[in-house]
Motif scaffolding. Sequence first.
Motif, short mmCIF file in Angstrom:
data_model
loop_
_atom_site.label_atom_id
_atom_site.label_comp_id
_atom_site.label_asym_id
_atom_site.label_seq_id
_atom_site.Cartn_x
_atom_site.Cartn_y
_atom_site.Cartn_z
N TRP A 32 0.83 -1.20 0.00
CA TRP A 32 0.00 0.00 0.00
C TRP A 32 0.86 1.25 0.00
CZ3 TRP A 32 0.42 3.51 4.04
CH2 TRP A 32 1.17 3.07 5.14
N LEU A 33 0.26 2.34 -0.45
CA LEU A 33 0.84 3.67 -0.33
C LEU A 33 -0.29 4.65 -0.09
CD1 LEU A 33 0.17 5.37 -3.14
CD2 LEU A 33 2.11 4.10 -4.01
N GLN A 34 0.05 5.86 0.37
CA GLN A 34 -0.97 6.86 0.66
C GLN A 34 -0.54 8.19 0.08
OE1 GLN A 34 -1.73 7.59 4.82
NE2 GLN A 34 -3.74 8.51 4.43
N ALA A 35 -1.39 8.76 -0.79
CA ALA A 35 -1.16 10.08 -1.37
C ALA A 35 -1.81 11.14 -0.51
CB ALA A 35 -1.71 10.13 -2.79
N VAL A 36 -1.33 12.36 -0.63
CA VAL A 36 -1.93 13.46 0.11
C VAL A 36 -3.38 13.68 -0.33
CG1 VAL A 36 -1.79 15.93 0.61
CG2 VAL A 36 0.29 14.56 0.49
N LYS A 37 -3.60 13.56 -1.64
CA LYS A 37 -4.93 13.79 -2.18
C LYS A 37 -5.08 13.05 -3.49
CE LYS A 37 -8.12 17.54 -3.43
NZ LYS A 37 -8.27 19.00 -3.59
N LEU A 38 -6.24 12.43 -3.71
CA LEU A 38 -6.54 11.75 -4.97
C LEU A 38 -7.88 12.26 -5.49
CD1 LEU A 38 -5.61 8.00 -4.23
CD2 LEU A 38 -4.28 9.67 -5.54
N SER A 39 -7.95 12.37 -6.81
CA SER A 39 -9.22 12.75 -7.44
C SER A 39 -9.96 11.48 -7.85
CB SER A 39 -8.96 13.64 -8.65
OG SER A 39 -8.34 12.89 -9.69
N PRO A 40 -11.26 11.57 -8.07
CA PRO A 40 -12.01 10.37 -8.50
C PRO A 40 -11.53 9.81 -9.83
CG PRO A 40 -13.50 12.06 -7.66
CD PRO A 40 -12.15 12.71 -7.79
N SER A 41 -10.86 10.63 -10.64
CA SER A 41 -10.42 10.15 -11.95
C SER A 41 -9.00 9.57 -11.93
CB SER A 41 -10.49 11.31 -12.95
OG SER A 41 -9.64 12.37 -12.53
N VAL A 42 -8.47 9.32 -10.76
CA VAL A 42 -7.10 8.81 -10.68
C VAL A 42 -6.99 7.44 -11.35
CG1 VAL A 42 -7.48 7.71 -8.43
CG2 VAL A 42 -5.18 8.40 -9.08
N SER A 43 -5.85 7.21 -11.97
CA SER A 43 -5.56 5.89 -12.55
C SER A 43 -4.19 5.44 -12.05
CB SER A 43 -5.58 5.94 -14.07
OG SER A 43 -4.57 6.83 -14.55
N TYR A 44 -4.03 4.15 -11.93
CA TYR A 44 -2.77 3.61 -11.40
C TYR A 44 -2.63 2.17 -11.86
CZ TYR A 44 -6.17 1.76 -8.07
OH TYR A 44 -7.24 1.14 -7.51
N ARG A 45 -1.43 1.65 -11.66
CA ARG A 45 -1.19 0.24 -11.98
C ARG A 45 -0.04 -0.27 -11.12
NH1 ARG A 45 1.96 -0.49 -17.68
NH2 ARG A 45 3.60 1.06 -17.40
N PHE A 46 -0.12 -1.56 -10.77
CA PHE A 46 0.93 -2.23 -10.01
C PHE A 46 1.80 -3.03 -10.98
CE2 PHE A 46 -1.73 -1.30 -6.42
CZ PHE A 46 -0.85 -1.22 -5.35
N ILE A 47 3.10 -2.92 -10.83
CA ILE A 47 4.05 -3.64 -11.67
C ILE A 47 4.96 -4.44 -10.75
CG2 ILE A 47 5.91 -3.44 -13.35
CD1 ILE A 47 4.66 -0.80 -14.23
N VAL A 48 5.02 -5.76 -10.98
CA VAL A 48 5.86 -6.66 -10.19
C VAL A 48 6.86 -7.31 -11.13
CG1 VAL A 48 5.93 -8.64 -8.65
CG2 VAL A 48 3.97 -7.07 -8.58
N ASN A 49 8.14 -7.05 -10.89
CA ASN A 49 9.22 -7.59 -11.73
C ASN A 49 8.95 -7.31 -13.22
OD1 ASN A 49 10.54 -8.58 -9.47
ND2 ASN A 49 9.51 -10.57 -9.56
#
Length: 1280
Positions: free
Chosen positions: A879-896
Amino acid sequence: MPLVWTDFRFSCLFRVHSQYRFLWLMTDLLEEIPKMPDFLVALRPHTVWEKTPVKLFCTVQGNPRPIVKWYKGGVPVDPLSAPGKYKIESKYGVHSLIISRYVVPVTKSKSTIFTERSKFPILCCALNGSVHELKLILPHLTEIHPSKLEVTLLDRFPVSFGVEGGSISLVCTMVVVPDLPNVPPLAQWYRDDKMLKPGKLAEMSVCGGAARLTLPHLAKDDEGLYTLRIFTKDGTAEHSAYLFVSDAAPSAAGAPGAPMSVKAYDINSDYVLVAWKPPNTVNEAPITGYFVDRCEAGADTWVQCNDAPVKVCKYPVHGLSVGRSYHFRVRAVNSAGISRPSRKSDKVTALDPAESERLQGTDEGYVTIPGEPTDVHASEIFRSYVVLSWRPPSPRGRAPLWYVIEKVSGTGAWQRINTAVKLHSPRYPVFDLQDGQKYQFRVYSVNMYGSSEASVPSEPIQKVDEDGAPSAPGQVVATRNTKSSVFVQWEAPKHLKNLMGYYIDGRVVGSKEWFPCNHKPFKHTRFVVHGLIPGETYTFRVQAVNIFGLSEESQESSPIAVESALATPSAPYGITMLSCDGSSMTVAWKSPKHCGGSKVNAYYIDKRDADTLVWKEVNLAAITERVCTVDNLTEGVFYELKVQAGNMAGVGVPSAPSAPMKCEAWTMDEPGPAYDLSFSEIRSHSLVIQWKAPVYTGASAVSGYFVDMTKKGSSEFVTLNQEAVSHRYLQVTGLEEGETYVFRVRSVNANGVGKPSQLSEPVCAKALPGTTEIVAGVDEETGDIFLSLEACEICETSKFVWSKNYKPIGDCPRVSVTAKGRTSRLTFTNPDKDDLGRYSVVVTDTDGVSSSHTLTEDVVPLKHGLNYEILEKGHVRFWLQAVKLSPSVSYRFIVNDKEVTSGEGHKISHDVASGVIQMTVDHFTRASEGTYTVQIHDGKAKTQSSLVLVGDVFKAALKEAEFQRKEHIRKQGPHFSEYLYFTVTDDCTVMLACKVANVKKETVFHWYKEDDEIVPESPPNVMSGACALPIPLFSRKDQGVYKATLSDDRGKDTSVFDISGQVFDDIINAIAQIAGASASDLVLQCTPEGIRLQCYMNYYTEEMKTVWKHKESKIASSEKMRIGGTAEMAWMQICDPSDKEKGHYSIEISDGVKTHTRTFDLSGQGKKITSTSTSLSLTCTVWGEPTPEVTWFKNEQEVASTEHTKITFDGGKFASLVINKVTPEDSGKYSINVRNKYGGEFVEITVSVYRRGEQIPEPKMGHPKMATPAATPVATNVGL
């Protein structure tokens, strides 16, 4: 620098114009008689080296004072035509011409210079029209001795730090005049004032303008003060600095460091005595002994000499082969293991030192049977061994000789002790002597013809206890020295006992870990501790060292912060002109390199004409800025300036005079020079340069700047920016690590490029040790964004100066700056887009501690970077925590390097409100090792955070995940919610306890010890959630492995508790804590054997750490003083007491944290009684043959036996006086007199009786305090 011999002749023509000056204001002064100008001391010829300074002197007289002018080749010498080249001075009638760097006037080869003498300038002087020529005859170049060279040391080696097994070089650069390749300077290296010789362990060279000492194989023997001494024309040039050599990594964790300074003494044909110095033990266990190894020269096989460790730093090695050479080394031993071996000793050869003299004798050949040895004695006596020594027989003969030794104890028979050894040396170590026995020894001389008579027996010899360590040093005082060192001094111990030196330890205040300050015993009582963290606070302690080891630690010094000693500041430098209007000049200068430990708060400027010697003050009041306008100047005149800096310690030394500056109005259209070049954020490949705008702007405003750079020693500058920058800073990149650079700045306006600034100080592209960068984060409590820097260096006067875009941050309600210790934080309370930019911080009064960080809107600020935690069932959450996120945020997890999506085995989600993005891995296995990355894109902002889980970090995470998975399975049935642990009750009963969960009535609980079931008196009740096993009267017999089992139809769980080692010690300490707190005062009890001191407590066992002391000396159990106890008390029996046993007694009960002490004064000086209904018993144990007569006295009057004062004498040994129902009238001085026909003895005691409620005076020092008066009568026994 080329070496050129030059013959030159200067002519100095004195045109003396006599004139009379009449002084208006001094009418009473008589006019002196006029006198024609004349030379008292004329010029003399000079032979000089090229590019060296030349000084020409002469002395004239005349009245009025003559006017002197200098000429070269018939042309007047004008200092203003070449500022800095010539300087003319006149003082007290002595006139001088100083040429700063002489240059050959014509270019000729050496042969031409020596033959074409007519081409040389002629040195002549003219007076009254007559010219006198002094012809100069040049000597031929002869051989030059190194001591005739002029040597100036430049870069000098600093205080250095090395590690055993490594290498280090100490280098000093120098300027040599003349610099002759075949005649290098004569350099000598010293360590602790002992000259070093070139060899495998010390390589020396002098070439290329540098003297170098290389130590290729460092050992602690190399630690010390190193001095380079170079012989010069004027004496010697010297430089000294300390080299510290720390221990290499130990062979086993906790093992001691290696011994050092191994040397062989008393060398004989088959015997040597090896001695060494012990290592420092700071956090390691104490040293228990040493092993000595030997190796034949040329071989690499080491043989251990002693089977058991020797406890002293000496060991006699015997059994050597005659004529062979050996090396020796030593290893230290403690409870954790054996140290690395010391550096091997110098080679020694096993030879009798008197053998060659004996073979040259003339009478030796007639001797057959040798005479007996003489002077048999012990040259070394220790508990481990005794070394016998004797004098060889004289005469002894030329036949090979050996010795036979016999010993005897008491009146027994003589026994031979070297039956298996053919002894050739007059030395022999004896190891198998019994403790407490006295021995005598005698020696026979034996050769091929027979044996001599026995020598005279030695005096009785007995082994001695090895209690020869010195006492602890006295008071330790630490004072400020430099910003990274502290001066420590201490008082020598009262008992030196062949002191070798001292070890100094230090620690940071607040830390429990000590560190060694030196690694080789230091001989003096003062030491400079280097390598400390600037601004940190330390405390120090000292131990004395001799052959028996280390003394007790001294008391700690008072805490001291590492700061420079308070002094005046060094001289300012870099004086430069910024503007001139024809009658004034504006100048600037640079701050002193050393502030002297306090803030520089004042500057003072002096000026003078370039052709005079008189300095005049410019400002009487202090100037705080480093810019000043000098007024009241004469146009066209050259001026020199010098500056002094001041602080709270006073005014420092003045700067060197500036270069001559001409007072001429500036009218050019281009701007003047920028000034005050400074550097920050110096790293291995980059730095930031800043400067101030020019004072003189020219015909138009300054529009930008160019920055030029070159390497030190080069004159080819490179412009770093193709376009002029409008701001006054520039980040320079692409530097070479370790290279030194010089910078300058040129200002630009609409009319062109102006004058370049003064060259900067050389700056090396190398980061400070321990450099840290600014860290951006979010406060967990307030949610505010902050920038933080922890300085690697700081001092008392340091301040954190924050800037935005390299401009100081003014008062801003959205920004706050705080500092605590070495850390400063810049906090944004209500950030907006105006706060974006580059922020930097500089720590003042340091060697350039600084850093910067850029805040941009393109970055998603994170409150926490990517992290992981182990959940129940063995799941792992990333996990991580941002100061602020908008509803339109996008992200992805990359392992190796592979993207992971939410699905089987992975659950990915986020929460806009909290700013948390997370991924849960259900099956965390060995295949899960690698790098985890989260990439976030939120509007225009983006960021990513990575976590590397490999190696030991991954193994720990996998182990925890597997444990949690097993725990989840275990908790499905009956299980221990808390495994076995121990507690101790108030009556000192040890309880083994545990807590259980998920149980039912059918759940069965069992106790075991070493797999044997224990059935307690009260069966365990699992439904209560807790079970306990009492262990009363706990002692060593209760050690073992205890086990508790819990089972039913759903499964079984087990808890094991091993009571041994540290756990056993912890239980004993817990018992001692309760027992020690409950301990009563010491009570005296008379017994048939003597006197017994008793201490009652809740529980006592011999495993408790109890110490009995008499007059602060520890008492060991013996026939005279027996120590023991029962379950209710500890006691000490004094058998057949005498006057020696009088004094202060105490018992100390230690629980590992606190020591509980109870005392009793058995001095026989007095007793106070508080209860008037108390019976007082005065008892004394007496003896004598025949049985003595006993008489009691009160206030020197004999006491008769009555109902009130009853006298008894039991068994002719115990004399008692019992006073029934004591009253204040019974107070007084009581005494007992015992006598028989051989003499007598008299003992006194003072008794004071007080009524209940009366205030009892405080007891005098050394007397026991009064007990609280009892409610009922109490009989008190007092032993005299």
